[in-house]
Design an enzyme around this catalytic site. Structure first.
Site, mmCIF file in Angstrom:
data_model
loop_
_atom_site.group_PDB
_atom_site.id
_atom_site.type_symbol
_atom_site.label_atom_id
_atom_site.label_comp_id
_atom_site.label_asym_id
_atom_site.label_seq_id
_atom_site.Cartn_x
_atom_site.Cartn_y
_atom_site.Cartn_z
ATOM 1 N N LYS A 43 0.844 -1.212 0.000
ATOM 2 C CA LYS A 43 0.000 0.000 0.000
ATOM 3 C C LYS A 43 0.872 1.251 0.000
ATOM 4 O O LYS A 43 2.090 1.157 0.243
ATOM 5 C CB LYS A 43 -0.918 -0.042 1.224
ATOM 6 C CG LYS A 43 -0.183 -0.072 2.556
ATOM 7 C CD LYS A 43 -1.080 -0.550 3.690
ATOM 8 C CE LYS A 43 -0.326 -0.576 5.006
ATOM 9 N NZ LYS A 43 -1.065 -1.302 6.054
ATOM 10 N N TYR A 260 12.601 30.385 8.969
ATOM 11 C CA TYR A 260 11.408 30.963 9.584
ATOM 12 C C TYR A 260 11.482 30.900 11.106
ATOM 13 O O TYR A 260 11.935 29.894 11.669
ATOM 14 C CB TYR A 260 10.154 30.199 9.126
ATOM 15 C CG TYR A 260 9.849 30.384 7.672
ATOM 16 C CD1 TYR A 260 9.491 31.624 7.152
ATOM 17 C CD2 TYR A 260 9.914 29.298 6.794
ATOM 18 C CE1 TYR A 260 9.210 31.788 5.807
ATOM 19 C CE2 TYR A 260 9.632 29.449 5.453
ATOM 20 C CZ TYR A 260 9.279 30.699 4.957
ATOM 21 O OH TYR A 260 9.003 30.850 3.638
HETATM 22 C C1 LIG Z 1 -0.262 -2.205 6.703
HETATM 23 C C2 LIG Z 1 -0.743 -3.526 7.147
HETATM 24 C C3 LIG Z 1 0.153 -4.579 7.373
HETATM 25 C C4 LIG Z 1 1.659 -4.435 7.288
HETATM 26 O O1 LIG Z 1 2.143 -3.851 8.468
HETATM 27 P P1 LIG Z 1 3.731 -3.741 8.748
HETATM 28 O O2 LIG Z 1 3.801 -3.331 10.159
HETATM 29 O O3 LIG Z 1 4.247 -2.684 7.823
HETATM 30 O O4 LIG Z 1 4.300 -5.061 8.481
HETATM 31 C C5 LIG Z 1 -0.362 -5.820 7.691
HETATM 32 N N1 LIG Z 1 -1.703 -6.003 7.814
HETATM 33 C C6 LIG Z 1 -2.591 -5.007 7.637
HETATM 34 C C7 LIG Z 1 -4.052 -5.269 7.778
HETATM 35 C C8 LIG Z 1 -2.147 -3.728 7.303
HETATM 36 O O5 LIG Z 1 -3.030 -2.736 7.131
#
Ligand SMILES: *Cc1c(COP(=O)(O)O)cnc(C)c1O
Length: 368
Positions: A43, A260
């Site tokens: 993702k 800033y």
């Molecule tokens: C993002 C996600 C993962 C992966 O998590 P990591 O900590 O990056 O390994 C696994 N399961 C679900 C449902 C997620 O949303």
């Protein structure tokens, strides 16, 4: 993504080491043994790494790719060599039809949700159970009953049954209870859906509780070579390095203020480099004044004053021979020095996931 070398005109880019990515995948395979499948979480543009190349490089030993939404699913499916694509977050009602017609595996928390999808045709579902995350999922106490209702819906194919760990990297006692509870529930549900795959482990789970691997594991962060637990860092290889360039050099006299809010005042004469990266690129503004540094010619240089939208000011007084156009390493190594994602994340008061996911659209991608 194009291969190195990086053209001189680029202001900020990431370099993606696909060999390291494959070695991290092999590390996961090793840890879980030959049986279970891998659901590679890609993702948020493959955690900011550039999803298309990440998916191609992982496809060999990936059973399913995990994404957050339809837009990501479309992009991943086009390069996924026929592997499954799972939507890990719920869809909006207006997205149900596309999800079903495209053949994505949807995640549902209730029988009603599964029924709503099934109006558009045959659908594969991941039935999610809430065992402590309190985000999506069916309450564990009613999971058996709800699951029976899902099974009775025509056109619904049970791809999998899952839960998510909220504290696998923070609370070993809670996590163990949660895993044992889910294993017990899985034993009951398995007799009702023999082909369904059970899955629970995220990255921290794969590292700390590989014996609960069940049928599939869902690593994200560790595939990219970042460990949520420092004690495993040496077994992983960071995939991403983030670079920028020096666009201006100046000498500032004692008493000069920088950026800033004038939060930095030079106590002695300094040489500064303006570096072409800012918070619009995802370099965290929260790291301002908290000891963040970058690497120029192998030397650690402090970021002075506040991070601005397009630039940062860096103290290069200690760097010999610095020139306009010099590479600046924001994440990665240069000579003997190294800056990890987790170092920048902790300076910004956040987590590695947010730094990676926040890398912006102006940042180009190259593969090593
Ligand atoms: C993002 C996600 C993962 C992966 O998590 P990591 O900590 O990056 O390994 C696994 N399961 C679900 C449902 C997620 O949303």
């Amino acid at each position: 993504m194009p291969a190195l070398p990086v053209p001189d005109h680029l202001r900020t880019w990431v370099e993606i080491n696909l060999g390291a990515l494959r070695r991290n995948l092999a590390f996961v395979r090793n840890r879980i043994g030959p049986g279970p499948g891998i659901l590679a979480v890609v993702k948020a543009n493959g955690y900011g790494h550039g999803v298309a190349d990440i998916v191609r490089a992982l496809a060999d030993d990936t059973e399913v790719f995990g994404v957050a939404n339809i837009k990501e699913a479309v992009e991943v499916a086009s390069v996924a060599s026929g592997r499954g694509v799972m939507l890990l977050s719920p869809c909006l009602p207006a997205e149900y039809e596309t999800a079903v017609r495209s053949g994505y595996i949807v995640t549902v928390s209730s029988a009603d949700e599964a029924l709503a999808y099934s109006r558009y045709g045959q659908v594969s579902v991941n039935f999610k159970i809430d065992t402590g995350m309190g985000r999506a999922g069916c309450a564990a106490g009613s999971a058996l009953e709800e699951f029976r209702r899902v099974l009775a819906i025509k056109g619904v194919f049970l791809h999998s049954i899952s839960t998510h760990l909220p504290s696998a990297d923070e609370d070993a006692v809670f996590t163990l209870e949660q895993l044992e509870g889910f294993d017990a529930l899985a034993a009951d549900l398995r007799s009702l859906a023999r082909d369904a795959k059970f899955h629970v482990l995220n990255s921290a789970g794969v590292l700390t509780r590989p014996e609960h691997r069940l049928d599939l594991v869902r690593p994200g962060l560790i595939l990219y070579g970042i460990s949520p637990l420092p004690e495993y860092s040496s077994q992983l290889e960071p995939v991403l390095s983030w670079k920028s360039r020096v666009v201006l050099l100046r000498e500032l006299p004692t008493g000069s203020s920088v950026s800033y809010g004038r939060s930095f005042i030079a106590e002695k004469p300094i040489r500064t480099a303006l570096v072409a990266v800012g918070y619009a690129d995802g370099f965290p503004r929260q790291a301002s004044g908290r000891g963040a540094s970058v690497l120029v010619r192998g030397i650690r240089c402090a970021v002075l004053g506040r991070v601005t939208m397009d630039q940062i000011v860096v103290d290069v007084s200690q760097v010999c021979g610095v020139e306009l156009g010099d590479d600046v390493t924001l994440i990665g190594s240069d000579g003997a020095e190294k800056i990890g994602v987790s170092e920048l994340a902790s300076q910004a008061g956040t987590i590695s996931w947010e730094i990676l996911a926040g890398i912006g659209r102006r940042v180009e991608h190259f593969c090593v």
